[in-house]
Write an enzyme that holds these catalytic residues in place. Structure first.
Site, PDB file in Angstrom:
ATOM      1  N   ASP A  33       0.815  -1.233   0.000  1.00  0.00           N
ATOM      2  CA  ASP A  33       0.000   0.000   0.000  1.00  0.00           C
ATOM      3  C   ASP A  33       0.841   1.272   0.000  1.00  0.00           C
ATOM      4  OD1 ASP A  33      -1.376  -2.276   0.972  1.00  0.00           O
ATOM      5  OD2 ASP A  33      -2.918  -1.020   1.860  1.00  0.00           O
ATOM      6  N   GLU A  64      -4.023   2.400  -3.148  1.00  0.00           N
ATOM      7  CA  GLU A  64      -5.318   2.958  -2.761  1.00  0.00           C
ATOM      8  C   GLU A  64      -5.228   4.130  -1.788  1.00  0.00           C
ATOM      9  OE1 GLU A  64      -8.204   1.420  -0.425  1.00  0.00           O
ATOM     10  OE2 GLU A  64      -6.908   1.230   1.297  1.00  0.00           O
ATOM     11  N   ASN A  65      -4.014   4.462  -1.343  1.00  0.00           N
ATOM     12  CA  ASN A  65      -3.867   5.602  -0.430  1.00  0.00           C
ATOM     13  C   ASN A  65      -2.893   6.647  -0.944  1.00  0.00           C
ATOM     14  OD1 ASN A  65      -5.515   4.927   2.020  1.00  0.00           O
ATOM     15  ND2 ASN A  65      -4.235   3.083   1.945  1.00  0.00           N
ATOM     16  N   ASN A  92     -10.502  -0.453  -0.006  1.00  0.00           N
ATOM     17  CA  ASN A  92     -11.706   0.176   0.534  1.00  0.00           C
ATOM     18  C   ASN A  92     -11.798   1.665   0.223  1.00  0.00           C
ATOM     19  OD1 ASN A  92      -9.448   0.033   2.450  1.00  0.00           O
ATOM     20  ND2 ASN A  92     -10.733   1.268   3.783  1.00  0.00           N
ATOM     21  N   HIS A  93     -10.673   2.289  -0.197  1.00  0.00           N
ATOM     22  CA  HIS A  93     -10.704   3.711  -0.562  1.00  0.00           C
ATOM     23  C   HIS A  93     -10.760   3.917  -2.076  1.00  0.00           C
ATOM     24  CE1 HIS A  93     -10.151   4.850   3.535  1.00  0.00           C
ATOM     25  NE2 HIS A  93      -8.941   4.357   3.639  1.00  0.00           N
ATOM     26  N   HIS A 175      -7.520  -7.322   0.211  1.00  0.00           N
ATOM     27  CA  HIS A 175      -7.463  -6.085   0.986  1.00  0.00           C
ATOM     28  C   HIS A 175      -8.422  -6.223   2.166  1.00  0.00           C
ATOM     29  CE1 HIS A 175      -6.013  -1.960   1.009  1.00  0.00           C
ATOM     30  NE2 HIS A 175      -7.189  -1.631   1.530  1.00  0.00           N
ATOM     31  N   HIS A 200      -3.809  -3.699   3.347  1.00  0.00           N
ATOM     32  CA  HIS A 200      -4.718  -2.809   4.086  1.00  0.00           C
ATOM     33  C   HIS A 200      -4.223  -2.478   5.489  1.00  0.00           C
ATOM     34  CE1 HIS A 200      -8.252  -0.745   5.572  1.00  0.00           C
ATOM     35  NE2 HIS A 200      -8.344  -1.609   6.569  1.00  0.00           N
ATOM     36  N   HIS A 202      -1.206  -2.306   6.655  1.00  0.00           N
ATOM     37  CA  HIS A 202      -0.024  -1.431   6.551  1.00  0.00           C
ATOM     38  C   HIS A 202       1.151  -1.828   7.436  1.00  0.00           C
ATOM     39  CE1 HIS A 202      -2.110   2.305   4.580  1.00  0.00           C
ATOM     40  NE2 HIS A 202      -2.595   1.157   4.139  1.00  0.00           N
TER      41      HIS A 202
HETATM   42 FE   FE2 Z   1      -7.278   0.043   2.869  1.00  0.00          FE
END
Ligand code: FE2
Length: 278
Positions: A33, A64-65, A92-93, A175, A200, A202
């Site tokens: 991530d 995704e971040n 999820n983002h 994720h 997810h 991290h």
């Molecule tokens: Fe996430």
């Protein structure tokens, strides 16, 4: 009702399809991530060296971040692609940035969880022609502690059943929040896909392994972003939330960077964690 006496029986009774031989020889490099500008810059700086070292046939990055405020913008996805990603996965983002919606619909290499609602923008599966054959990358999200999604186990079954002809290599980015859900999906897909890597949370886990039927697995590949942070977020913002419950938008941390990832050689069945720091 059938009496199920164990996972093998369960698999054999109900889900014994798409068991395929391993060892097509694809080498997979996965970058965990990527958080904020610090993470994006770290990828651009460090990935060429990793590609030179490992000579992957397939490079996948979870992005995704990357965007300020989570999610990803089209130009940020393009930077990951330019840095060396064959596929960029989300989580999820995925839909946090509205400007990415059209891009998600059109782009074949940027994928969101396949078990998101059917009407969601984008797609959950990407196909890549590698030097070793056709590779399939599947993004799935967990059901525990995240936004409601379809059951990832059944979704994986449906996708695997739909792949005709079967690709030579299948990778799943799962994720998810719960380690139990991640490990369960790893064993559920063991022998049916080549690798299942969790994302997810991290924090890189130390349980990288080859599962009994040959699938490369890790519960969480970690994070690429600011080394001095709380999961990529500024430490003061995160601490303040726990102390006061005051709302303040999370701000991605800056400073020295770290890059987490995993390398999986499906020919030699070797899985290696990657952890670089500035
Ligand atoms: Fe996430």
């Amino acid at each position: 009702m059938k009496t199920l006496t164990g996972l093998d029986n369960f698999s054999d009774l109900v889900y014994n399809f798409h068991i395929k031989p391993r060892r097509c020889g694809v080498k997979l490099l996965f970058i965990a991530d990527v958080v904020g500008k610090t993470g994006l810059d770290a990828v651009c700086r460090m990935l060429p060296g990793l590609i030179g070292k490992y000579s992957p046939d397939l490079t996948v990055i979870n992005g995704e971040n990357v965007a300020r405020g989570n999610g990803i913008l089209p130009d940020e996805a393009e930077r990951l692609r330019y840095a060396g990603a064959d596929v960029v996965t989300l989580g999820n983002h995925a839909f946090r940035q509205t400007k990415v919606y059209d891009f998600l619909d059109d782009c074949p290499w940027l994928i969101r969880p396949a078990n998101d609602p059917p009407a969601a923008h984008g797609k959950g599966v990407a196909s890549v022609d590698t030097p070793k054959g056709k590779a399939c990358v599947i993004s799935l999200a967990g059901q525990i502690g995240l936004e409601p999604v379809d059951n990832p186990f059944y979704c994986a079954d449906r996708i695997l059943k739909s792949l005709d002809p079967a690709p030579d290599f299948i990778f799943v980015d799962f994720h998810a929040e719960a380690t139990s859900e991640k490990r369960a999906l790893g064993y559920y897909l063991d022998g049916r896909v080549d690798a299942v890597f969790g994302t997810h949370t991290h924090v890189q886990t130390a349980d990288e392994q080859i599962l009994p039927k040959g699938t490369g697995y890790i519960t969480d590949a970690g994070m690429t972003g600011a080394a001095d942070s709380v999961l990529g977020v500024r430490t003061d913002r995160s601490i303040n939330l726990f102390l006061t419950r005051e709302y303040s938008p999370f701000e991605q941390a800056e400073g020295r960077a770290m890059l987490n990832g995993v390398f999986f050689d499906s020919d030699d069945s070797v899985i290696t964690r990657i952890n670089l720091k500035d």
